[in-house]
Each structure stands twice: as structure tokens, then as C-alpha cells.
Motif scaffolding. Structure first.
Motif, PDB file in Angstrom:
ATOM      1  N   THR A 105      43.933  48.465   4.155  1.00  9.39           N
ATOM      2  CA  THR A 105      42.627  49.108   3.976  1.00  9.39           C
ATOM      3  C   THR A 105      41.685  48.185   3.211  1.00  9.39           C
ATOM      4  O   THR A 105      40.503  48.064   3.552  1.00  9.39           O
ATOM      5  CB  THR A 105      42.772  50.453   3.248  1.00  9.39           C
ATOM      6  OG1 THR A 105      43.656  51.293   4.006  1.00  9.39           O
ATOM      7  CG2 THR A 105      41.446  51.151   3.067  1.00  9.39           C
ATOM      8  N   THR A 106      42.184  47.495   2.208  1.00 11.31           N
ATOM      9  CA  THR A 106      41.387  46.550   1.436  1.00 11.31           C
ATOM     10  C   THR A 106      40.923  45.391   2.316  1.00 11.31           C
ATOM     11  O   THR A 106      39.755  44.984   2.256  1.00 11.31           O
ATOM     12  CB  THR A 106      42.185  46.024   0.228  1.00 11.31           C
ATOM     13  OG1 THR A 106      42.556  47.131  -0.594  1.00 11.31           O
ATOM     14  CG2 THR A 106      41.386  45.024  -0.576  1.00 11.31           C
ATOM     15  N   GLU A 107      41.825  44.876   3.150  1.00 11.37           N
ATOM     16  CA  GLU A 107      41.458  43.778   4.047  1.00 11.37           C
ATOM     17  C   GLU A 107      40.380  44.215   5.037  1.00 11.37           C
ATOM     18  O   GLU A 107      39.430  43.469   5.297  1.00 11.37           O
ATOM     19  CB  GLU A 107      42.692  43.275   4.808  1.00 11.37           C
ATOM     20  CG  GLU A 107      43.663  42.512   3.943  1.00 11.37           C
ATOM     21  CD  GLU A 107      44.931  42.120   4.690  1.00 11.37           C
ATOM     22  OE1 GLU A 107      45.044  42.385   5.910  1.00 11.37           O
ATOM     23  OE2 GLU A 107      45.825  41.556   4.046  1.00 11.37           O
ATOM     24  N   ILE A 108      40.514  45.402   5.592  1.00 10.94           N
ATOM     25  CA  ILE A 108      39.509  45.908   6.536  1.00 10.94           C
ATOM     26  C   ILE A 108      38.173  46.091   5.816  1.00 10.94           C
ATOM     27  O   ILE A 108      37.125  45.723   6.346  1.00 10.94           O
ATOM     28  CB  ILE A 108      39.983  47.215   7.207  1.00 10.94           C
ATOM     29  CG1 ILE A 108      41.192  46.925   8.109  1.00 10.94           C
ATOM     30  CG2 ILE A 108      38.862  47.868   8.010  1.00 10.94           C
ATOM     31  CD1 ILE A 108      41.888  48.156   8.645  1.00 10.94           C
ATOM     32  N   LEU A 166      37.190  42.162  13.572  1.00 10.43           N
ATOM     33  CA  LEU A 166      38.079  43.313  13.369  1.00 10.43           C
ATOM     34  C   LEU A 166      39.120  43.488  14.470  1.00 10.43           C
ATOM     35  O   LEU A 166      39.970  44.372  14.364  1.00 10.43           O
ATOM     36  CB  LEU A 166      37.246  44.594  13.246  1.00 10.43           C
ATOM     37  CG  LEU A 166      36.330  44.675  12.033  1.00 10.43           C
ATOM     38  CD1 LEU A 166      35.395  45.862  12.131  1.00 10.43           C
ATOM     39  CD2 LEU A 166      37.166  44.752  10.753  1.00 10.43           C
ATOM     40  N   GLU A 167      39.078  42.670  15.489  1.00  8.44           N
ATOM     41  CA  GLU A 167      40.019  42.799  16.607  1.00  8.44           C
ATOM     42  C   GLU A 167      41.466  42.788  16.144  1.00  8.44           C
ATOM     43  O   GLU A 167      42.294  43.557  16.606  1.00  8.44           O
ATOM     44  CB  GLU A 167      39.782  41.673  17.608  1.00  8.44           C
ATOM     45  CG  GLU A 167      40.755  41.647  18.756  1.00  8.44           C
ATOM     46  CD  GLU A 167      40.538  40.479  19.690  1.00  8.44           C
ATOM     47  OE1 GLU A 167      41.153  40.495  20.764  1.00  8.44           O
ATOM     48  OE2 GLU A 167      39.772  39.555  19.363  1.00  8.44           O
ATOM     49  N   LYS A 168      41.786  41.916  15.198  1.00  7.35           N
ATOM     50  CA  LYS A 168      43.163  41.787  14.729  1.00  7.35           C
ATOM     51  C   LYS A 168      43.678  43.091  14.122  1.00  7.35           C
ATOM     52  O   LYS A 168      44.883  43.355  14.152  1.00  7.35           O
ATOM     53  CB  LYS A 168      43.285  40.643  13.741  1.00  7.35           C
ATOM     54  CG  LYS A 168      42.431  40.784  12.504  1.00  7.35           C
ATOM     55  CD  LYS A 168      42.463  39.529  11.663  1.00  7.35           C
ATOM     56  CE  LYS A 168      41.393  39.592  10.612  1.00  7.35           C
ATOM     57  NZ  LYS A 168      40.914  38.298  10.216  1.00  7.35           N
ATOM     58  N   TYR A 169      42.801  43.924  13.584  1.00  8.73           N
ATOM     59  CA  TYR A 169      43.221  45.200  13.013  1.00  8.73           C
ATOM     60  C   TYR A 169      43.324  46.286  14.070  1.00  8.73           C
ATOM     61  O   TYR A 169      44.017  47.279  13.865  1.00  8.73           O
ATOM     62  CB  TYR A 169      42.255  45.639  11.909  1.00  8.73           C
ATOM     63  CG  TYR A 169      42.139  44.609  10.814  1.00  8.73           C
ATOM     64  CD1 TYR A 169      43.202  44.301   9.991  1.00  8.73           C
ATOM     65  CD2 TYR A 169      40.937  43.934  10.611  1.00  8.73           C
ATOM     66  CE1 TYR A 169      43.090  43.345   8.993  1.00  8.73           C
ATOM     67  CE2 TYR A 169      40.812  42.974   9.615  1.00  8.73           C
ATOM     68  CZ  TYR A 169      41.893  42.696   8.810  1.00  8.73           C
ATOM     69  OH  TYR A 169      41.791  41.748   7.824  1.00  8.73           O
TER      70      TYR A 169
END
Length: 172
Positions: A105-108, A166-169
């Protein structure tokens, strides 16, 4: 390791996005039509909507610190032992998964803020009203003061800018 995002930061993300856009708006512009045609906007928008729904829910599903005082750092040294079987208990696995969700969540959150520094004012309005407030395209066009047809270009540009980061998430 960086600090875990706080509950207040998650609640006030729209304000943080708007501040980033205000700072860097003069250098930003919409992506060109040729570039936008390489992306499947509808599919990417659907995946991003799901990601944002999960992201917004995280603040209620996981406990986040109230202030910036919390940091997650390992309190052990990693040692390579080839013959030892994993002795991690179910509780340790659950805590590890919980912390992993906080870190994700922090990374996003940080990625969204990073992307926001590359958005125009119109893209910012589209981002907030579509992914955080779930407003219709008609009402978003009215807020910006443009036609629904021109909103499509803003929409595509915003989605592609977000998708590239954000694709990687979305794939996880």
C-alpha cells in the motif's frame, strides 16, 4: 527502509495529488494521439479501477500508523542455512503477510504521488473524480468545463501515464 504510509496520508491522498500537480503543472502536457493508440485504454482503465478500489480499502483493512513515527526495519541478520527447514509459525506468516500488505500500500501510494507530478490540471481532475470518487465522465467534463469528446483525450493520456507506473501492481 522507508516509513509506512500513515492513515492520514491515505485519507488525504487527493489533496497531496492536487499539491503535486500545482507544483509541476506548467511543465506537463497531454500525451500525443499516436502514442495513446498503442494502449488498450478500456482494459487498462478496468484494471486501474480494481487497483484503486483495493488501495482505498487498504486503509480500513490494515492498521496504519497515525504519525510518521513508525518505520519497519529488520531486527535480525539474514543467514544462509541450507539444511534448516522453515520453522515459521502460522502467526509469523500472518504477520508477515499483513506487513507485506502495508508495504505494498505504501509503494502504491508513493507511485501515485510520483505519477501525479506528471499530470496536467485536467488529468488530475479526471484521476481524482474517476478513481477516488467514481463520478461519471459527463460530470467530470462539466467540472473541467470541456466537452465529453475532448475529455476522451484527457482520459486516455491520464490512464496511460498511470498505467506505465502502476501496471506492475495490477498484475499481482
Amino acid at each position: 527502509m522507508n516509513a509506512i504510509v500513515t492513515f492520514e496520508q491515505l485519507v488525504n491522498i487527493c489533496d497531496a495529488i492536487e499539491q503535486n500537480v500545482k507544483i509541476s503543472n506548467s511543465q506537463n502536457e497531454l500525451l500525443g494521439e499516436d502514442l495513446l493508440n498503442y494502449y488498450d485504454i478500456l482494459n487498462e482503465r478496468k484494471k486501474l479501477l480494481k487497483l484503486f478500489d483495493n488501495f482505498k480499502s487498504a486503509k480500513y483493512l490494515y492498521k496504519f500508523p497515525v504519525s510518521n513515527a513508525m518505520r519497519i526495519t529488520p531486527t535480525y541478520e539474514s543467514k544462509e542455512i541450507c539444511f534448516q527447514k522453515s520453522s515459521q509459525s502460522q502467526i509469523e506468516k500472518a504477520v508477515e503477510k499483513y506487513v507485506d500488505k502495508q508495504i505494498l500500500t505504501t509503494e502504491i501510494y508513493n507511485t501515485i504521488l510520483d505519477v501525479s507530478s506528471r499530470l496536467t490540471n485536467s488529468e488530475c481532475v479526471y484521476l481524482i473524480n474517476t478513481f477516488f470518487q467514481h463520478k461519471s465522465e459527463e460530470s467530470i467534463a462539466e467540472i473541467i468545463g470541456i466537452s465529453k469528446t475532448y475529455l476522451q483525450r484527457i482520459k486516455k493520456s491520464c490512464i496511460v501515464k498511470m498505467w506505465t507506473e502502476l501496471e506492475k501492481y495490477c498484475e499481482e
